[in-house]
Design a protein around this motif. Structure first.
Motif, PDB file in Angstrom:
ATOM      1  N   ARG A 233      53.311  63.006 -33.894  1.00 53.55           N
ATOM      2  CA  ARG A 233      51.887  62.839 -34.174  1.00 53.55           C
ATOM      3  C   ARG A 233      51.585  63.506 -35.525  1.00 53.55           C
ATOM      4  NH1 ARG A 233      47.465  61.327 -31.106  1.00 53.55           N
ATOM      5  NH2 ARG A 233      48.847  60.679 -29.431  1.00 53.55           N
ATOM      6  N   LEU A 234      51.038  62.736 -36.437  1.00 55.43           N
ATOM      7  CA  LEU A 234      50.735  63.252 -37.774  1.00 55.43           C
ATOM      8  C   LEU A 234      49.230  63.323 -37.953  1.00 55.43           C
ATOM      9  CD1 LEU A 234      53.134  60.811 -39.643  1.00 55.43           C
ATOM     10  CD2 LEU A 234      53.594  63.234 -39.190  1.00 55.43           C
ATOM     11  N   ARG A 235      48.744  64.438 -38.520  1.00 57.64           N
ATOM     12  CA  ARG A 235      47.304  64.510 -38.801  1.00 57.64           C
ATOM     13  C   ARG A 235      47.080  64.611 -40.301  1.00 57.64           C
ATOM     14  NH1 ARG A 235      45.235  69.116 -36.308  1.00 57.64           N
ATOM     15  NH2 ARG A 235      44.776  70.046 -38.314  1.00 57.64           N
ATOM     16  N   GLU A 260      44.543  60.846 -36.922  1.00 61.32           N
ATOM     17  CA  GLU A 260      45.931  61.017 -36.498  1.00 61.32           C
ATOM     18  C   GLU A 260      46.663  59.692 -36.384  1.00 61.32           C
ATOM     19  OE1 GLU A 260      45.821  65.162 -33.913  1.00 61.32           O
ATOM     20  OE2 GLU A 260      46.026  63.241 -32.864  1.00 61.32           O
ATOM     21  N   ASP A 287      48.675  67.010 -42.941  1.00 56.89           N
ATOM     22  CA  ASP A 287      48.060  68.289 -42.605  1.00 56.89           C
ATOM     23  C   ASP A 287      48.788  68.994 -41.468  1.00 56.89           C
ATOM     24  OD1 ASP A 287      46.122  68.513 -44.439  1.00 56.89           O
ATOM     25  OD2 ASP A 287      44.482  68.754 -42.982  1.00 56.89           O
ATOM     26  N   ASP A 288      49.163  68.180 -40.491  1.00 57.86           N
ATOM     27  CA  ASP A 288      49.744  68.782 -39.293  1.00 57.86           C
ATOM     28  C   ASP A 288      50.695  67.787 -38.641  1.00 57.86           C
ATOM     29  OD1 ASP A 288      50.114  70.815 -37.462  1.00 57.86           O
ATOM     30  OD2 ASP A 288      48.596  70.025 -36.093  1.00 57.86           O
ATOM     31  N   LEU A 289      51.704  68.323 -37.976  1.00 59.08           N
ATOM     32  CA  LEU A 289      52.694  67.462 -37.327  1.00 59.08           C
ATOM     33  C   LEU A 289      53.069  68.060 -35.977  1.00 59.08           C
ATOM     34  CD1 LEU A 289      55.939  66.161 -39.001  1.00 59.08           C
ATOM     35  CD2 LEU A 289      56.068  67.534 -36.951  1.00 59.08           C
ATOM     36  N   SER A 290      53.107  67.236 -34.954  1.00 58.98           N
ATOM     37  CA  SER A 290      53.601  67.735 -33.666  1.00 58.98           C
ATOM     38  C   SER A 290      54.531  66.701 -33.041  1.00 58.98           C
ATOM     39  CB  SER A 290      52.438  68.063 -32.724  1.00 58.98           C
ATOM     40  OG  SER A 290      51.607  66.940 -32.576  1.00 58.98           O
TER      41      SER A 290
END
Ligand SMILES: Nc1ncnc2c1ncn2[C@@H]1O[C@H](COP(=O)(O)OP(=O)(O)OP(=O)(O)O)[C@@H](O)[C@H]1O
Ligand SMILES: [Mg+2]
Length: 314
Positions: A233-235, A260, A287-290
């Protein structure tokens, strides 16, 4: 070079005309925990009974600490402990008496037996119940006593067949702590379980038995990557970045409100590197990755091709 604790090659077991094990291969390194998973009737208990010399295989080889289970069963028995799926202790005797009986069967001698039994009652939190007849024990106390009985002679390889079935969450955690403690002291453990969270908690490696064979083997994380549904999941900071990424990564699904993008991926380091490099080349900032890996239930269903409640077709 020391031999593995458990080394199984092409093990085959047939009951009448039913092939239960059809070429099982398994290696367990010393001082590690392997969980054997599989649907009801897959042959987990059968495998453990062969490895602990209770029954014989039709063909194949199995070594415990280098001892051949068919040529040197006494050597194997000296090295192992087995806690079965169904407990086999005497309900009329007290917990302490059961333990003392086991100690004497293991030729520990009267004095050594007393000290070892006292240690085990303490370790398994059974001091208060020690003198009470087993018939009055709860399921959790019985399980603890079962395991204590197995440990009277400090085995180097321990087989645990469904060690926590029927236990409440607290008792399960107690059992897990006990197993971890044993492994920290060098014991090798092969356990079977229907609780996939238990395998996840305890096992260094997991082997999935189905259709008479090991259909998958690896660390819990490796196995989780085999099941469908894993994604990254990329934000992104803003809508233009999300748009650009969405165009670049075809097949991804977007969530505009959260900015996302979900991209199918096994979550491995290599896959992440490739993904981030593509975004980097296109000058898109993330910005963010999970990473979302499927849990072991997904893996189990994907690998064994049916749910437990559907039973085993045979
Ligand atoms: N003594 C026996 N005689 C005939 N068939 C047997 C015998 N013992 C086991 N089986 C059969 O062998 C198969 C495997 O049994 P096993 O008990 O090893 O499975 P399991 O994986 O431990 O299952 P569970 O999750 O229910 O404990 C089953 O189909 C069972 O009916
Ligand atoms: Mg079983």
């Amino acid at each position: 070079m020391t031999s593995p604790a458990i080394d199984v090659t092409e093990l085959r077991k047939v009951y009448k005309d039913k092939v239960v094990l059809n070429g099982v291969n398994l290696t367990v390194a010393r001082g590690t925990v392997t969980a054997l998973l599989g649907p009801n009737g897959a042959g987990k208990t059968t495998t453990i009974h062969i490895l602990s010399t209770l029954i014989r295989a039709e063909s194949g080889e199995a070594f415990i600490n280098g001892c051949d289970v068919s040529r040197d069963p006494d050597g194997v028995r000296a090295a192992i402990g087995l806690t079965g799926q169904f407990s086999a202790v005497d309900g009329l005797l007290s917990g302490e008496e059961n333990l003392l009986l086991m100690a004497r069967l293991r030729h520990l001698g009267a004095k050594r037996s007393r000290t070892r039994v006292a240690e085990l009652l303490e370790q398994f939190d059974l001091v208060d119940a020690a003198r009470k007849p087993l018939a009055t024990y709860s399921g959790g106390m019985r399980r603890r006593l079962d395991l204590a009985m197995t440990l009277v002679a400090t085995p180097s390889v321990l087989f645990l067949d469904e060690p926590t079935s029927g236990l409440d969450p607290r008792s399960r955690h107690t059992m897990w702590d006990i197993v971890r403690g044993l492994v920290a002291n060098g014991t090798t453990v092969l356990l079977t379980t229907q609780h996939l969270d238990e395998a996840d908690e305890l096992a260094d490696r997991i082997a999935v038995l189905d259709g008479g064979r090991i259909v998958a083997e690896g660390t819990p994380d490796e196995l989780k990557r085999l099941a469908p549904g894993g994604h990254v999941r990329l934000r992104f900071a803003d809508a233009p970045a999300l748009n650009a990424a969405s165009e670049l990564l075809l097949g991804s699904s977007r969530d505009d409100a959260a900015l996302e993008l979900a991209v199918q991926s096994d979550g491995s380091v290599g896959a992440l590197r490739t993904l981030l490099a593509r975004l980097d080349d296109a000058r898109i900032d993330v910005d963010d990755l999970s990473i979302h890996t499927p849990d072991l239930d997904d893996v189990f269903f994907a690998l064994t091709g049916r749910t437990d409640s559907q039973g085993t077709a045979s």
